[in-house]
Write an enzyme that holds these catalytic residues in place. Structure first.
Site, mmCIF file in Angstrom:
data_model
loop_
_atom_site.group_PDB
_atom_site.id
_atom_site.type_symbol
_atom_site.label_atom_id
_atom_site.label_comp_id
_atom_site.label_asym_id
_atom_site.label_seq_id
_atom_site.Cartn_x
_atom_site.Cartn_y
_atom_site.Cartn_z
ATOM 1 N N ASN A 1 0.834 -1.210 0.000
ATOM 2 C CA ASN A 1 0.000 0.000 0.000
ATOM 3 C C ASN A 1 0.864 1.253 0.000
ATOM 4 O OD1 ASN A 1 -0.459 1.912 2.544
ATOM 5 N ND2 ASN A 1 0.243 -0.091 3.306
ATOM 6 N N PHE B 40 -1.716 8.231 4.327
ATOM 7 C CA PHE B 40 -2.456 8.863 5.446
ATOM 8 C C PHE B 40 -3.708 9.617 4.980
ATOM 9 C CE2 PHE B 40 1.594 9.510 8.314
ATOM 10 C CZ PHE B 40 1.607 8.158 8.576
ATOM 11 N N SER C 272 5.675 5.150 8.781
ATOM 12 C CA SER C 272 4.992 4.817 7.519
ATOM 13 C C SER C 272 5.872 5.273 6.364
ATOM 14 C CB SER C 272 3.630 5.504 7.455
ATOM 15 O OG SER C 272 2.775 4.926 8.405
ATOM 16 N N ASN D 193 4.996 6.091 3.355
ATOM 17 C CA ASN D 193 4.316 6.797 2.264
ATOM 18 C C ASN D 193 4.143 8.299 2.477
ATOM 19 O OD1 ASN D 193 3.927 4.292 0.855
ATOM 20 N ND2 ASN D 193 2.352 3.814 2.382
ATOM 21 N N THR D 194 4.757 8.845 3.518
ATOM 22 C CA THR D 194 4.800 10.301 3.696
ATOM 23 C C THR D 194 6.266 10.699 3.598
ATOM 24 O OG1 THR D 194 2.841 10.358 5.102
ATOM 25 C CG2 THR D 194 4.374 12.197 5.337
ATOM 26 N N LYS E 223 5.747 3.927 17.097
ATOM 27 C CA LYS E 223 5.690 2.835 16.104
ATOM 28 C C LYS E 223 6.859 2.956 15.143
ATOM 29 C CE LYS E 223 2.608 0.409 12.951
ATOM 30 N NZ LYS E 223 1.228 0.266 12.488
ATOM 31 N N ASN F 284 5.930 -1.348 11.395
ATOM 32 C CA ASN F 284 5.126 -0.882 10.264
ATOM 33 C C ASN F 284 5.436 -1.738 9.012
ATOM 34 O OD1 ASN F 284 3.529 0.972 8.670
ATOM 35 N ND2 ASN F 284 3.927 2.460 10.286
HETATM 36 C C1 LIG Z 1 -3.636 -0.704 3.703
HETATM 37 C C2 LIG Z 1 -2.779 -0.448 4.907
HETATM 38 C C3 LIG Z 1 -2.807 0.791 5.514
HETATM 39 C C4 LIG Z 1 -2.015 1.044 6.634
HETATM 40 N N1 LIG Z 1 -2.079 2.267 7.221
HETATM 41 C C5 LIG Z 1 -1.366 2.500 8.350
HETATM 42 C C6 LIG Z 1 -1.465 3.742 9.017
HETATM 43 O O1 LIG Z 1 -2.218 4.634 8.620
HETATM 44 N N2 LIG Z 1 -0.697 3.925 10.128
HETATM 45 C C7 LIG Z 1 0.139 2.952 10.621
HETATM 46 O O2 LIG Z 1 0.794 3.177 11.651
HETATM 47 N N3 LIG Z 1 0.233 1.751 10.011
HETATM 48 C C8 LIG Z 1 -0.499 1.512 8.888
HETATM 49 N N4 LIG Z 1 -0.394 0.301 8.278
HETATM 50 C C9 LIG Z 1 0.547 -0.714 8.805
HETATM 51 C C10 LIG Z 1 -0.140 -1.707 9.727
HETATM 52 O O3 LIG Z 1 -0.670 -1.064 10.859
HETATM 53 C C11 LIG Z 1 0.857 -2.798 10.177
HETATM 54 O O4 LIG Z 1 1.882 -2.183 10.935
HETATM 55 C C12 LIG Z 1 1.504 -3.526 9.000
HETATM 56 O O5 LIG Z 1 0.571 -3.735 7.967
HETATM 57 C C13 LIG Z 1 2.090 -4.885 9.423
HETATM 58 O O6 LIG Z 1 1.088 -5.736 9.923
HETATM 59 P P1 LIG Z 1 0.376 -6.898 9.039
HETATM 60 O O7 LIG Z 1 1.459 -7.707 8.408
HETATM 61 O O8 LIG Z 1 -0.473 -7.661 10.007
HETATM 62 O O9 LIG Z 1 -0.447 -6.188 8.003
HETATM 63 C C14 LIG Z 1 -1.183 0.029 7.146
HETATM 64 C C15 LIG Z 1 -1.161 -1.227 6.532
HETATM 65 C C16 LIG Z 1 -1.947 -1.474 5.436
HETATM 66 C C17 LIG Z 1 -1.900 -2.842 4.800
#
Ligand SMILES: Cc1cc2nc3c(=O)[nH]c(=O)nc-3n(C[C@H](O)[C@H](O)[C@H](O)COP(=O)(O)O)c2cc1C
Length: 366
Positions: A116, A120, A181, A183-184, A216, A245
């Site tokens: 992704n 934000f 994250s 993406n910023t 985080k 993350n």
């Molecule tokens: C579509 C998507 C959007 C995410 N948006 C955020 C976010 O806004 N803030 C954040 O701290 N992590 C975000 N994450 C990261 C997740 O919170 C998590 O740290 C990461 O996906 C690893 O966990 P997983 O393997 O269970 O997905 C996002 C992940 C995905 C897949």
């Protein structure tokens, strides 16, 4: 059962459209207690053996939903009814923002992973405060994840985080400073001690009442950077670290390389993160020597994965991608499996398992 029938149709849709459809149902259940009661009745009550005390809070289960699913603070009570012990809403930024242009969310089905670059997209701190004020959390711990607005320069990031903390801390049971994250632009630079310390202090100063504060982190930090960040968190009195993350790495995937490359930039999540998350949790846990609560997140899709993260040193575990592939019954199924295993091993709760990998048989955690 119903989900089993709907799943192929949902997975035939673009991922963000499928998310919007699922979210529509969850928003409805968030607003209507009768629907939540139905959900709870069909999934069964949480097993009391899963109750977890940490960060000064009581979690009905150690299994939480990671940030990024309920970005607009519109579903957390419905998600609690599905069996999550905590929901981390956000990331919320000071200013409302659209995020990156679509498409920005992609499935890697062969790896049960996602890429992704959402960027934000969220309703901003004022909008989030209104949403949170209208629905108190019900049987679920509510975390609020804060990020930097895209328009805010890095050198004044602390003001941006502080504004959001002031608006949102009254509703949050814990707060997260998200500096990880991908993406910023520039956000991950805020993981450096000299930039992170002022943010942590500003956020703490902005909270009307004290709230547990976590940071985080990215899975792409090297060991030295992880140690420096852990030391900074301990020195600043931060309560915990969320590891981790999404990653910028693309190694170890079954999906053909050309197909992965074609998706472009973004953070990878799901099972390819599992080993890195476990190593990171262990490193932070051992380095902090009990001074930080560790939340493990990344690649969890089975009760074995939850077990492994607890044993590595996590007090709580979060999921995101596993929930997307596993569907609405995923949290309650995982919770039931974890509860059965705890009882089978004669453990009185998840806390008894935390850090077990690092204890000599019969000994104490470091
Ligand atoms: C579509 C998507 C959007 C995410 N948006 C955020 C976010 O806004 N803030 C954040 O701290 N992590 C975000 N994450 C990261 C997740 O919170 C998590 O740290 C990461 O996906 C690893 O966990 P997983 O393997 O269970 O997905 C996002 C992940 C995905 C897949």
């Amino acid at each position: 059962m119903l989900y089993g029938l709907a799943r192929p149709a949902l997975f035939a849709l673009p991922p963000e459209t499928a998310h919007a459809l699922a979210a529509a149902g969850l928003r409805l259940a968030h607003r209507h207690s009768g629907l939540r009661r139905l959900l709870r009745a069909s999934l069964g009550p949480p097993d009391p053996v899963l109750e977890t005390r940490c960060l000064g809070l009581t979690f009905p289960s150690p299994l939480g939903l990671a940030a990024g699913f309920d970005k607009h603070c519109a579903m957390y009570n419905a998600l609690g009814a599905l069996g999550f012990g905590a929901v981390e809403v956000g990331t919320i930024t000071r200013y409302a923002q659209q995020g990156n242009p679509r498409p920005r969310l992609f499935r890697l089905g062969m790896d049960r992973a996602l890429v992704n670059r959402m960027g934000f997209n969220n309703i901003g701190a004022d909008g989030a405060a209104r949403a949170l004020a209208s629905h108190a959390p019900e049987s679920v711990v509510l975390g609020v994840n804060l990020g930097k607005s895209r328009v805010t320069p890095l050198d004044v990031a602390a003001d941006d985080y502080a504004y959001s903390a002031e608006r949102l801390s009254p509703y949050a049971q814990y707060l997260v400073v998200n500096v990880s994250s991908p993406n910023t632009p520039g956000l991950r630079a805020l993981q450096h001690a000299e930039l992170l310390a002022p943010i942590v202090r500003a956020v703490r100063g902005a909270c009307a009442a004290p709230r547990p504060l976590l940071v985080k982190v990215a899975p792409d930090l090297d060991d030295e950077a992880v140690d420096a960040l852990t030391d900074l968190c301990v020195a600043e009195g931060v309560d915990g670290v969320i590891a981790a993350n999404t990653t910028l790495q693309r190694g170890g995937l079954r999906t053909p390389e050309a197909a992965v490359r074609a998706l472009g930039e973004g953070g990878l999540s799901g099972p390819p993160l599992r080993d890195r998350t476990r190593a990171l949790v262990a490193r932070v846990y051992l380095r902090a020597r009990g001074a930080l609560t560790v939340i493990g997140v990344g690649g969890v899709s089975t009760a074995d994965d939850v077990w492994a993260l607890l044993a590595a040193g996590a007090s709580l575990v979060q999921v995101y991608t596993g929930f997307i592939y596993g569907g609405p019954a995923f949290p309650s199924r995982l919770a039931a499996e974890l509860a059965a295993r705890l009882r089978q091993q004669g453990l009185d709760g998840p806390g008894a398992l935390v850090g077990r990998d690092h204890r000599a048989p019969g000994g104490q955690a470091p």
